[in-house]
Design a protein around this motif. Structure first.
Motif: not given
Lengths: 217, 393
Positions: A125-127, A132-133, A151-152, A182-183
């Protein structure tokens, strides 16, 4: 997992659809696992309806949806839960996060939901959030996040579970170009890892992802 | 991990105030219902419990009312007696056997100069309230033991003695004085000694032991009278309105004082029945409120339930979780309410004991049973509401 659509017509759109042609509605389509499908659809043609029908959130249609040859309507509540936990993931247009839970808890919930065991460690999750910032809002209540952030979070939530198909309903509608890129990269990567296919609906033409199939709704 | 997240989710959406309100409503309604059950049990106990009974009032002497129509025909037939025995509110019937011979008595000493004609009756010993070791007779006995009504002595002491200038007598004095009795037989008079061994509050007759009566009737009676005209009945509840109704219907009379209570009883019964009906309605009302409160609490999590199902939460798992979340509070409420009632019951029993009314110190099993039944109903309501919302999703 193969997805077959047979003569699908949403009842509210029946009159409208009789006057025009569509690549999806009222036809026979077999979608093979691993296909990356872009469904282009102007407003009001049933984009969200399609995603909801495939995910079995609504039943007001005629025709058939078959997941691996099994009629979607025949799934019991328990079987449907297993399908959603481990085979089909979704990014809703209206995001649907639990507003009282933090962003991280929203993602965690979907990560630990599969009864068969988690697909990823919690550190993933952290990665993903890093890529995605959205690392800085992970501890924030989802209800307080902006739409772009929500949304991200919704995208990451959909990607931490096992799936063979990923349904996405305008997944980049609240993102700028950079964040969309990125997404999209993350989504492509995760689908490749699983050998999974996706169905992405959007209003316009786009090249965010290397689609293999295009349909007009 | 999943359960922690679900817990946080449900807790946040159910709302603390609403939950406290629901629990309070449930507690108050339960307290009312279970207290009503406990009070009903207490009422029954007060009315029918052994320790609250007056031993005198349990025996009534019955006879046909003497009216213009019944003069000379007050004997009770075998059928009458059989019918009495069959009544559910009569525990036992004892026949008062009359003597078939004439008796006269006179003072056996100078302190008690009197002469009177007399009669004897006898009744089985278990109907007599005066228990005495001297209450037995055999052919070798030197005297016949006699029990006279307490009222006789009162009549003498407070009516006769004062107006005639005679000395008043104590019970002990009367017991110590021998009486000469004389039984009139076809062959002449037969003398006996008799002694008063007790005073009865129950039976207004001159009683002799049953075996003496049997023996004497056989020996001296000029004619054998088989039909008694009076009986003693044993009843668990002389105030029972059914008994009073029965006596009235069959033209029987008894000591009115003992049955007078039946009128009050009838009023109390009516009041209790009405409160029973009210209690029943209240139960329905309270169950309705429970249901609404439970549905309200669960309904407040409806959106979360819908979304959880949409994300793939297994219905069975979610059901188990929600039941664990909502049902234990109901169990706690019932246990607390039962504990409160048990404490109140103990206090009430202590208080009533000072007023010579006896109820159980412990909470009634009926109250606990009612609690368990209500718990089962609550479980059903919880379960069906949760299932409904899960199915709707």
């Amino acid at each position: 997992m193969e997805l077959v659509l047979q003569n699908l017509i949403p009842i509210p759109l029946r009159d409208k659809l009789s006057q025009r042609n569509s690549d999806i509605w009222n036809t026979q389509k077999t979608l093979k696992q691993g296909e990356w499908i872009k469904v282009k659809a102007p407003s009001g043609t049933g984009k969200t309806t399609l995603v909801h029908i495939l995910y079995r959130l609504r039943n007001d249609y005629t025709g058939h949806v078959l997941w691996n040859g099994k009629e979607e309507q025949r799934f019991s509540a328990a079987e449907l839960a297993v399908l959603r936990q481990s085979a089909v993931s979704v990014v809703f247009q209206d995001l649907r996060l639990f507003s009282q839970l933090t962003a991280r808890e929203n993602i965690e919930l979907n990560r630990v939901l599969p009864a068969s065991g988690t697909h990823y460690e919690s550190t993933v999750i952290d990665a993903m959030a890093e890529r995605l910032g959205v690392t800085h809002i992970l501890q924030q209540r989802a209800g307080l996040c902006s739409y772009g952030e929500q949304q991200r979070i919704a995208i990451i939530r959909a990607l931490v579970q096992p799936f063979q198909w990923l349904l996405m309903d305008e997944p980049f509608s609240h993102l700028d170009e950079e964040n969309t890129r990125k997404a999209a990269a993350l989504i492509a990567e995760e689908c490749e890892k699983r050998g999974a296919g996706f169905i992405l609906t959007d209003l316009d033409e786009d090249r965010h992802l290397p689609y293999t199939t295009f349909y007009n709704l | 991990m999943l359960n922690n997240l679900l817990k946080k989710l449900i807790k946040a959406s159910a709302g603390r105030t609403r939950f406290i309100m629901a629990v309070t409503g449930l507690s108050v309604a339960l307290l009312l219902i279970l207290s009503a059950v406990q009070l009903q049990v207490n009422y029954n106990h007060l009315l029918h419990g052994k320790s609250n009974k007056d031993s005198i009032a349990n025996f009534l002497v019955l006879n046909k009312a003497v009216t213009a129509e019944t003069i000379g025909a007050t004997a009770l037939s075998a059928a009458d007696i059989q019918q009495l025995k069959q009544q559910p509110f009569i525990d036992a019937v004892g026949l008062l056997t009359p003597s078939g011979f004439k008796v006269s008595a006179q003072g056996g000493s100078a302190q008690l100069p009197f002469y009177t004609d007399l009669f004897f009756e006898s009744v089985p010993d278990e109907f007599i309230d005066v228990v005495d070791k001297d209450w037995n007779w055999s052919e070798e006995a030197q005297y016949v033991p006699v029990i006279i009504p307490n009222m006789f002595l009162d009549l003498y002491n407070f009516g006769f003695a004062t107006s005639q200038g005679l000395p008043q007598l104590t019970q002990d004095l009367v017991k110590s004085l021998p009486l000469k009795i004389s039984i009139t037989t076809p062959m002449g008079n037969v003398p006996y000694y008799a002694r008063v061994i007790g005073f009865s509050d129950r039976i207004s007759s001159v009683l002799v032991p049953q075996n003496f009566m049997t023996w004497a009737n056989k020996r001296f009676a000029s004619e054998v009278r088989t039909q008694p005209s009076r009986v003693v009945i044993k009843t668990s509840d002389p105030g029972n309105p059914q008994l009073v109704e029965y006596l009235k219907k069959h033209g029987l009379t008894t000591d009115a004082d003992k049955t007078r209570f039946s009128k009050y009883r009838q009023i109390v019964n009516t009041v209790v029945n009405i409160s029973g009906i009210t209690g029943g309605l209240m139960l329905l009302f309270a169950l309705l409120i429970f249901t609404l409160f439970i549905q309200l609490t669960i309904a407040s999590c409806k959106e979360e339930i819908t979304l959880l199902i949409a994300l793939g939460a297994a219905p069975a798992q979610l059901y188990r979780f929600l039941m664990r979340r909502f049902f234990p509070s109901n169990v706690v409420v019932i246990v607390v309410v039962l504990a409160v009632i048990a404490a109140a019951q103990f206090a009430l029993a202590e208080f009533l004991q000072q007023q010579s009314m006896y109820v159980m110190h412990l909470i009634s099993p009926f109250t606990i049973l009612a609690g368990v039944i209500i718990l089962a109903v609550l479980w059903l309501v919880n379960s069906s509401t949760i299932k409904k919302y899960i199915r709707q999703s």
